[in-house]
Write a protein that holds these residues in place. Structure first.
Motif, mmCIF file in Angstrom:
data_model
loop_
_atom_site.group_PDB
_atom_site.id
_atom_site.type_symbol
_atom_site.label_atom_id
_atom_site.label_comp_id
_atom_site.label_asym_id
_atom_site.label_seq_id
_atom_site.Cartn_x
_atom_site.Cartn_y
_atom_site.Cartn_z
ATOM 1 N N TYR A 48 0.800 -1.228 0.000
ATOM 2 C CA TYR A 48 0.000 0.000 0.000
ATOM 3 C C TYR A 48 0.831 1.276 0.000
ATOM 4 O O TYR A 48 0.285 2.353 -0.226
ATOM 5 N N GLY A 49 2.111 1.176 0.285
ATOM 6 C CA GLY A 49 2.916 2.380 0.342
ATOM 7 C C GLY A 49 2.857 3.040 1.715
ATOM 8 O O GLY A 49 2.393 2.455 2.693
ATOM 9 N N VAL A 50 3.319 4.299 1.758
ATOM 10 C CA VAL A 50 3.511 4.974 3.039
ATOM 11 C C VAL A 50 2.213 5.511 3.615
ATOM 12 O O VAL A 50 1.883 5.277 4.773
ATOM 13 N N GLY B 212 -4.963 11.606 1.930
ATOM 14 C CA GLY B 212 -6.306 12.150 1.756
ATOM 15 C C GLY B 212 -7.190 11.832 2.937
ATOM 16 O O GLY B 212 -7.008 10.797 3.600
ATOM 17 N N PRO B 213 -8.171 12.691 3.233
ATOM 18 C CA PRO B 213 -9.109 12.424 4.323
ATOM 19 C C PRO B 213 -9.946 11.184 4.041
ATOM 20 O O PRO B 213 -10.214 10.839 2.885
ATOM 21 N N SER B 214 -10.391 10.545 5.104
ATOM 22 C CA SER B 214 -11.123 9.289 4.948
ATOM 23 C C SER B 214 -12.442 9.473 4.215
ATOM 24 O O SER B 214 -12.906 8.578 3.522
ATOM 25 N N GLY B 215 -13.074 10.648 4.332
ATOM 26 C CA GLY B 215 -14.361 10.860 3.688
ATOM 27 C C GLY B 215 -14.270 11.176 2.212
ATOM 28 O O GLY B 215 -15.292 11.266 1.533
ATOM 29 N N THR C 290 -10.012 6.375 2.405
ATOM 30 C CA THR C 290 -10.420 5.103 3.022
ATOM 31 C C THR C 290 -10.075 3.942 2.108
ATOM 32 O O THR C 290 -10.449 3.930 0.930
ATOM 33 N N ILE C 291 -9.371 2.963 2.646
ATOM 34 C CA ILE C 291 -9.047 1.753 1.893
ATOM 35 C C ILE C 291 -9.505 0.541 2.697
ATOM 36 O O ILE C 291 -9.955 0.655 3.833
ATOM 37 N N ASP C 292 -9.388 -0.606 2.110
ATOM 38 C CA ASP C 292 -9.999 -1.807 2.701
ATOM 39 C C ASP C 292 -9.447 -2.136 4.084
ATOM 40 O O ASP C 292 -10.189 -2.599 4.962
ATOM 41 N N VAL C 293 -8.166 -1.867 4.328
ATOM 42 C CA VAL C 293 -7.598 -2.209 5.632
ATOM 43 C C VAL C 293 -8.161 -1.319 6.740
ATOM 44 O O VAL C 293 -8.216 -1.724 7.905
ATOM 45 N N LEU D 64 -5.463 7.325 8.393
ATOM 46 C CA LEU D 64 -4.357 6.579 8.988
ATOM 47 C C LEU D 64 -3.571 5.821 7.910
ATOM 48 O O LEU D 64 -4.173 5.211 7.016
ATOM 49 N N PRO D 65 -2.233 5.844 7.953
ATOM 50 C CA PRO D 65 -1.463 5.009 7.019
ATOM 51 C C PRO D 65 -1.876 3.545 7.117
ATOM 52 O O PRO D 65 -2.159 3.038 8.203
ATOM 53 N N ALA D 66 -1.917 2.882 5.990
ATOM 54 C CA ALA D 66 -2.400 1.500 5.950
ATOM 55 C C ALA D 66 -1.600 0.583 6.863
ATOM 56 O O ALA D 66 -2.146 -0.325 7.492
ATOM 57 N N MET D 67 -0.302 0.845 6.969
ATOM 58 C CA MET D 67 0.565 0.016 7.800
ATOM 59 C C MET D 67 0.115 0.017 9.258
ATOM 60 O O MET D 67 0.126 -1.018 9.933
ATOM 61 N N LEU D 68 -0.319 1.178 9.764
ATOM 62 C CA LEU D 68 -0.753 1.275 11.154
ATOM 63 C C LEU D 68 -2.096 0.574 11.351
ATOM 64 O O LEU D 68 -2.361 0.023 12.420
ATOM 65 N N ALA D 69 -2.956 0.610 10.331
ATOM 66 C CA ALA D 69 -4.250 -0.059 10.437
ATOM 67 C C ALA D 69 -4.081 -1.586 10.485
ATOM 68 O O ALA D 69 -4.723 -2.269 11.302
ATOM 69 N N THR D 70 -3.229 -2.132 9.637
ATOM 70 C CA THR D 70 -3.034 -3.583 9.646
ATOM 71 C C THR D 70 -2.332 -4.040 10.920
ATOM 72 O O THR D 70 -2.626 -5.121 11.440
ATOM 73 N N CYS D 71 -1.414 -3.221 11.424
ATOM 74 C CA CYS D 71 -0.753 -3.573 12.682
ATOM 75 C C CYS D 71 -1.739 -3.540 13.851
ATOM 76 O O CYS D 71 -1.623 -4.336 14.788
ATOM 77 N N ALA D 72 -2.705 -2.627 13.804
ATOM 78 C CA ALA D 72 -3.731 -2.587 14.843
ATOM 79 C C ALA D 72 -4.556 -3.874 14.822
ATOM 80 O O ALA D 72 -4.847 -4.460 15.877
#
Length: 551
Positions: free
Chosen positions: A179-181, A185-188, A192-195, A390-398
C-alpha cells in the motif's frame, strides 16, 4: 397608462381653464413630451408581465400609499448605491491626514512589531534541555546517546512489547510493500481503503460495540469527537482530573461545563442534581447532557468507578463519553479496557474513545459505539473530515495486535504480575504503605494500572523547584540504575486545572521479572538519596543542583 393616445390640444384644453390659452411656444414642447411618454409606455407594455406590475402599483397606491412611497425611496436608494463609487478615493474623509515622505519613513523606522513568540522562560529552557532522544529502535531496551549505555525503558507505553513483536513487524513490512507509506487524503474523500474498514470492524468486534471509526491521531480524536456531538447550550459534566485533550474538546464545544471533584462519585451526583434543579427552575427546556471521564486518568493513573457512573447516567438521563486512551489494551482480562475490567457490556457506554498508539503500539485512535454515533462523526467530526486518514501500515498492525490480545490472554497476566512486583518495591516509601521507612511519595494510581504516577509527599513550594527535584531523580536512576523514566510533561498556564508534577512510569509485561524488580529497587534508592537522607538530616529544604541550605 391606458394605451390610448390623446391629442395635445385635448390635453391642453382639459388642463387649462376655458379662459386660459396655451402659449404657442409651449405647444411643440408638450407635444414632444407626450410623444416620449407614449413611446416609453409602448415599450413597457411589450415587457412580459408588465400588466401585473401595473396592477400591483395601482392596488398598492390605493390600499397603502405610504408603502408605495417607501418602495419608491428604496428603489431610488438602490439606484444611487449602484451608481456611486464603491470606495473613496485616497485622501478623502474628514479624519484623513496627509503625511510627507519623510514622516512616513520615520514612522516605518520607529515601528517595532510584537514578537511571534516570547523568549523561553528558564522553566521552558529546562524542559527542552531535559527531553531525551532515543538513538536506534524504540523498545524495552533503548539508548539515549549514539554510543551510550543501554537503559530499561519505563517511559514508553508498551504494555505487551508490541513495539518489538516480530509478527507485527512482518505485517508492517508486507503492508508497506503493498500500500505504500500513506493515503494522502481524508477518509471521507479518497483516503479510506480496505484495511481501514477491516480495522474498524476488528475494533468494534473486540470491544463489543456495533461499530467504530478510526482517526489518524488520538489527541485529535478526543478534542474533535466531543464537539461533534456537544454544542453551545448543551450540558457537559466532567471530572476535574481529565486530560488536556478532553479540556480542548470541551473548550471547542462551547457547551455549559460543570465540574465535579476528581474521582468523587458523591460530588458527581451532587452536580447532576444541581443541574436538574436548575433545568426545572428555568422551565425544563430539553437539551443534550453528557458525562465525560477517563477510564485510567492520564494525569495520575486513577481508576474510574464505572459501575457508579453508569448508575448515575441512567438515573439522570445522561450520555457517557469515556476516554480509554490509557486503559485500552492495559485493563481487563484481554485488554478491552475498564468495561471488561468491571464486567460491564461496552454497549452501556455511549462513546468509548481509545488510543491505538498506547494500547496497540501502532498509531491513531478510535471511537467505538453505535452505528449512528460512528456515522455521525464521519461528516461532523473535524479531525475525521479534514485530516489525512491513517497510514495503511498502522491499520493492519492494529488488527494484528487485536488478534494477539484475543489469542494470548497470558499477556495481561504478565503485565499485572510486573505491575505488582514494581509497586511492592516502592510500597515502603509510599504513604499508607508497610514498614517504618520515611514516607516520601504518594501513588494514587490504581493497583492494576501499568501507568504509574509518583508524587512527592512534601514537595517544594514552587512548581519549578518541584520539577527540578523530580528531574534530579530521573537523572539519578539513569546514571546509577540504567533506567529511562520521565517526568509528566505539562502545558503550564494552558491547563484548566494545573496538575501536580509527578514521575511517570510505564510498566510492560514484556519485561523480565528480574528487570522489573531491579527497576523498582533502583527508583526507590534514587528517591531516598535525592529526597530522603538530606531532608531527614534537615540540611536542605530542596535538593537539586540549586540547593537551598537551611540555617
Amino acid at each position: 397608462m391606458s394605451g390610448i393616445r390623446t391629442p395635445i390640444s385635448t390635453l391642453a384644453a382639459a388642463a387649462q381653464p376655458a379662459s386660459t390659452e396655451i402659449p404657442a411656444p409651449l405647444i411643440p414642447l408638450l407635444s414632444s413630451l407626450t410623444s416620449i411618454i407614449y413611446t416609453i409606455e409602448h415599450l413597457f407594455n411589450k415587457i412580459p408581465g408588465s400588466p401585473i406590475i401595473v396592477r400591483y402599483i395601482k392596488s398598492s397606491y390605493q390600499d397603502d400609499p405610504w408603502r408605495s412611497v417607501l418602495e419608491l425611496f428604496l428603489l431610488a436608494f438602490a439606484i444611487r448605491t449602484v451608481l456611486k463609487g464603491r470606495t473613496r478615493g485616497e485622501g478623502e474623509g474628514k479624519s484623513f491626514i496627509k503625511l510627507t515622505e519623510k514622516e512616513i519613513d520615520e514612522l516605518v523606522d520607529d515601528f517595532n512589531p510584537l514578537p511571534l513568540a516570547d523568549d523561553p522562560t528558564p522553566a521552558d529552557s529546562f524542559t527542552l534541555d531535559t527531553v531525551p532522544t532515543i538513538y536506534g529502535p524504540n523498545g524495552i531496551k533503548v539508548k539515549t546517546a549514539a554510543n551510550g549505555k543501554t537503559l530499561l525503558n519505563l517511559a514508553t507505553p508498551n504494555w505487551h512489547g508490541f513495539i518489538e513483536n516480530d509478527k507485527m513487524k512482518q505485517v508492517a513490512i508486507e503492508t508497506l510493500g503493498q500500500y505504500g507509506v500513506g493515503t494522502c487524503g481524508p477518509s471521507g474523500f479518497y483516503g479510506t481503503i480496505d484495511v481501514h474498514v477491516k480495522a474498524e470492524a476488528d475494533i468494534a468486534s473486540f470491544i463489543g460495540t456495533e461499530a467504530s471509526i478510526i482517526y489518524s491521531q488520538a489527541f485529535a480524536l478526543v478534542s474533535s469527537a466531543i464537539p461533534a456531538f456537544a454544542k453551545r447550550g448543551d450540558i457537559i459534566v466532567a471530572d476535574r482530573g481529565v486530560n488536556f485533550g478532553i479540556h480542548k474538546g470541551l473548550q471547542i464545544s462551547r457547551s455549559n461545563i460543570k465540574w465535579y471533584a476528581h474521582g468523587d462519585m458523591k460530588d458527581l451526583e451532587r452536580v447532576l442534581q444541581s443541574v436538574e434543579r436548575e433545568r426545572k427552575r428555568k422551565g425544563g427546556k430539553l437539551t443534550k447532557k453528557f458525562i465525560v471521564a477517563e477510564g485510567i486518568f492520564e494525569n495520575d493513573g486513577m481508576l474510574l468507578d464505572l459501575p457508579k457512573v453508569i448508575e448515575l447516567k441512567k438515573k439522570y438521563k445522561y450520555r457517557l463519553i469515556l476516554d480509554e486512551c490509557q486503559s485500552f489494551g492495559m485493563m481487563g482480562a484481554h485488554g478491552r479496557g475498564i468495561t471488561e475490567h468491571f464486567g460491564i457490556p461496552a454497549t452501556e457506554v455511549d462513546m468509548i474513545l481509545g488510543s491505538m498508539a498506547n494500547g496497540l503500539a501502532t498509531g491513531g485512535g478510535f471511537c467505538a459505539g453505535s452505528q449512528v454515533v460512528c456515522q455521525h462523526q464521519r461528516i461532523n467530526s473535524s479531525a475525521s473530515v479534514f485530516s489525512a486518514s491513517l497510514p495503511a501500515m498502522l491499520a493492519t498492525c492494529a488488527s494484528a495486535a487485536i488478534d494477539i490480545l484475543k489469542t494470548q490472554p497470558n499477556l495481561m497476566t504478565s503485565l499485572q504480575a510486573n505491575i505488582t512486583i514494581f509497586r511492592q518495591q516502592l510500597s515502603k516509601l509510599e504513604a499508607g504503605g508497610p514498614g517504618s521507612e520515611q514516607k516520601l511519595i504518594s501513588i494514587p494510581s490504581d493497583m492494576n494500572s501499568g501507568l504509574i504516577h509518583i508524587f512527592l509527599l512534601d514537595p517544594p513550594d514552587s512548581l519549578e523547584d518541584e520539577e527540578l527535584l523530580l528531574q534530579d531523580i530521573v537523572d539519578e536512576v539513569s546514571n546509577t540504575s540504567n533506567l529511562l523514566i520521565t517526568r509528566s510533561r505539562r502545558l503550564r498556564s494552558q491547563e484548566v486545572f494545573e496538575p501536580e508534577p509527578s514521575l511517570k512510569i510505564c510498566v510492560s509485561g514484556f519485561m523480565s521479572k528480574k528487570d522489573v524488580e531491579s527497576a523498582g529497587k533502583g527508583l526507590k534508592a534514587a528517591i531516598v538519596k535525592i529526597c530522603g537522607s538530606l531532608i531527614r538530616l534537615g540540611l536542605i529544604d530542596f535538593v537539586s543542583e540549586h540547593y537551598v541550605v537551611l540555617g
